[in-house]
Each structure stands twice: as C-alpha cells, then as structure tokens.
Scaffold this active site. Structure first.
Site, PDB file in Angstrom:
ATOM      1  N   SER A 191       0.859  -1.195   0.000  1.00  0.00           N
ATOM      2  CA  SER A 191       0.000   0.000   0.000  1.00  0.00           C
ATOM      3  C   SER A 191       0.886   1.233   0.000  1.00  0.00           C
ATOM      4  O   SER A 191       2.044   1.181   0.439  1.00  0.00           O
ATOM      5  CB  SER A 191      -0.857   0.011   1.268  1.00  0.00           C
ATOM      6  OG  SER A 191      -1.495   1.267   1.437  1.00  0.00           O
ATOM      7  N   TYR A 204      -1.708  -1.343  10.556  1.00  0.00           N
ATOM      8  CA  TYR A 204      -1.857  -1.719   9.143  1.00  0.00           C
ATOM      9  C   TYR A 204      -0.655  -1.251   8.317  1.00  0.00           C
ATOM     10  O   TYR A 204      -0.087  -2.017   7.532  1.00  0.00           O
ATOM     11  CB  TYR A 204      -3.150  -1.114   8.603  1.00  0.00           C
ATOM     12  CG  TYR A 204      -3.355  -1.251   7.117  1.00  0.00           C
ATOM     13  CD1 TYR A 204      -3.877  -2.424   6.575  1.00  0.00           C
ATOM     14  CD2 TYR A 204      -3.054  -0.204   6.231  1.00  0.00           C
ATOM     15  CE1 TYR A 204      -4.089  -2.544   5.202  1.00  0.00           C
ATOM     16  CE2 TYR A 204      -3.253  -0.316   4.866  1.00  0.00           C
ATOM     17  CZ  TYR A 204      -3.772  -1.487   4.356  1.00  0.00           C
ATOM     18  OH  TYR A 204      -3.971  -1.606   2.999  1.00  0.00           O
TER      19      TYR A 204
END
Ligand code: NAD
Ligand code: MG
Length: 299
Positions: A191, A204
C-alpha cells in the site's frame, strides 16, 4: 456498475466515479454488492486478449475489490482460477465464479481464514489438486482497521492484522514454493501506507511495509528457480475494505479527493498491472514495487 471499456482513450481524471462517497458502514469483511456505488472490478469493463492462456492462478481476497479485479482479468486472459475469501463473502465470490465460468475457465472456490497456518497449507494443497498446479499467486487479501489512538489498538487487532497481512504470506509461500515451476509469478499487495503511513493506520501501515521487505527478500531467494515476486502498492481504491472500518466514517466523503487526479481509483484500474506482472511480458521484473496511486507516488 460501469459498462465502459477501460481501453478507450479518455481523461483519467474524469472517468469512473467523481467526488467522494456517502458514509456507509458494513461489518468486516463486508460485501461489494452492498456498497454504494458498487465498485468497478472489470465485470463489464475489462476485455482480455489471451495473455495468460492455460495458466493456473490462486487469488486471495478474490471475491471483492482488487482481488476480484485480478481474478476477472486473469480469467479473461485465459487462466483457471482458485479464489480464497472468508465464508461470509460467499455471495460476492459466487458472482466472480460465474464471470470466470462465462469465459470458459475453471473457478474453484476455497473459502477460509488466512490467519490460520494449517488453513493456508490446506488452501495450497486444494488449489494445486483442483487446478492441477499453480503458476500465479495474487496474494491480495488484507485486513485494515482505522483507529485514531494507539492506546485503542488491541493486541487482538494487532495480531490478526499481522497474521492476515504478513504471516499468511510466509505460510503460503512455504507451502507453494516446492510446487512452482520456472516462469511462475507471485504478486503481493502492499500500500502507499508503507511509504506515507496515515496516523490512524499504525498497525496496518506496519504490515504493509513488512510485505515489501518480505517480497523483496523472497524474490532474491527464488530468482535462481525462475520464480518472480513483485509487489503492488495501491493508493485509495473504492473497495469493501474502506466501508468496513478501513477508514473512519468521517473520512469517507473525502476518500480519494487528495490525489492529483482528485478521485479514488476503481479496482479495475489495477487489472492491467496484475496481468502484466503475472505474464511473461514482465520477465525481467522481480523484487519491484508498483504504485497505483492516482499520482500520490510512493516516495
Ligand atoms: P476488499 O475488502 O475487497 O479485499 C480484502 C479481502 O481480504 C476481503 O475480500 C477478504 O476476502 C480478505 N480477507 C480479509 N481477512 C481475511 C482472512 N482472515 N482470511 C482470508 N481472507 C481475508 O478490499 P481491497 O481494498 O480490494 O483489499 C485488497 C488489498 O488491497 C488488501 O491487501 C489491502 O490492504 C490492499 N490495499 C487496498 C487499498 C484501498 O484503498 N482499497 C489501498 C492500498 C492497499
Ligand atoms: Mg471481500
């Protein structure tokens, strides 16, 4: 759902959904079919041209979002597909299976929880057996829960997020590597959060950085076996992850608005990259990270 053809030339800032999104909340993992608007994962818009004829692919998180876009594209390029997802996502997965079968390709549904090592081993065993081998692993599944204060990140959330996002990659790689042939391709999903971590995604973002180090190290380890490993690092993309706690509700109306293209991406906008990295056209590319960010760039 869009009926456009993504291959037509057009202004990238003015295609797909414009503007932010209405607040909406589902319990994780959520269903793509219940989102407003429903994301475009290529159901109508992706057109294949035989780039993966006869290949066998496992796609985790293949029921919805980015994994669904990869699975649909792979089938339209001629691959048979095993899909992994959570049992609650059966209805989304069945829609994908129907689209795969419409292409005349095999769809094998293998629901189960990737945070369990023995499930990961069984997943690979079953995918190998039911597809007769594996050539492509698109490991897309991920868990994201936005929390404003680190004090409120429970050890349970921390552990699950690492198990799903990072540990499952180790378990799957260990199980599948002895069965992969030269030319096989593994694609993991990081990401932009690995490079520009947001303050609400401490756990995360850490997993997404770990995925890059894992993938690059593994790529070097398996290069001599003719196996490539690459990473896709998306920016904001409209998927169930975002409406199941991945974003705070108050941030949804602004989701994607800060990219230079001034919109969030749709899953189908990753399809071409997933196909390229799976195919022999990317034969000299391994240990790399590819941003799909609407212009936010990775570093
Ligand atoms: P998504 O909700 O459609 O996909 C995530 C999938 O993960 C789910 O469909 C589910 O099947 C799977 N999953 C979650 N927990 C699982 C578990 N315990 N066992 C098995 N499967 C499990 O959302 P998405 O955005 O398409 O997410 C796909 C990947 O993209 C994730 O790795 C995510 O971190 C990454 N990503 C997404 C964005 C974005 O803006 N949407 C941005 C950067 C990275
Ligand atoms: Mg899903």
């Amino acid at each position: 759902m869009s009926t456009k053809n993504i291959q037509e030339m057009q202004d990238p800032g003015h295609e797909f959904h414009q503007g932010g999104y209405e607040k909406q909340q589902q319990e994780a993992p959520g269903l793509q079919s219940e989102m407003n608007p429903v994301p475009d994962a290529g159901e109508q818009s992706y057109h294949g041209s035989g780039k993966l004829q006869g290949r066998k692919a496992l796609v985790t998180g293949g029921d919805s979002g980015i994994g669904r876009a990869a699975a649909i594209a792979y089938a339209r390029e001629g691959a048979d597909i095993a899909l992994n997802y959570l049992p609650e996502e059966q209805s989304d997965a069945e829609e994908v299976a129907e689209l795969i079968r419409k292409e005349g390709r095999k769809a094998v549904l293998l629901p189960g929880d990737l945070s369990d090592e023995s499930f990961c081993q069984n997943l690979i065993r079953d995918a190998l057996e039911k597809l007769g081998g594996l050539d492509i692993l698109a490991l897309v599944a991920g868990k994201q829960v936005a929390v404003e204060d680190i004090q409120d990140i429970t050890t349970e959330q921390l552990t699950k997020t690492f198990e799903v996002n990072v540990f499952s990659l180790f378990w799957i790689a260990k199980a599948v590597l002895p069965h992969l042939k030269p030319g096989a391709s593994i694609i993991t999903c990081s990401s932009i959060q690995a490079y520009q971590p947001g303050k609400n995604l401490v756990d995360y973002a850490s997993t997404k950085a770990a995925i890059i180090a894992f993938s690059r190290a593994l790529a070097k380890q398996v290069a001599s076996k003719g196996i490539r490993v690459n990473v896709v690092a998306p920016g904001p993309v409209w998927t169930p992850l975002q409406v199941t706690g991945g974003q705070l509700q108050k941030d949804l109306p602004e989701f994607g608005q800060k990219t230079p293209l001034k919109r969030a991406g749709q899953p189908v906008e990753l399809s071409g990259l997933y196909v390229f990295l799976a195919s022999q056209e990317s034969s000299f590319i391994t240990a790399e990270v590819f941003g799909v960010t609407g212009g936010m760039h990775l570093s």
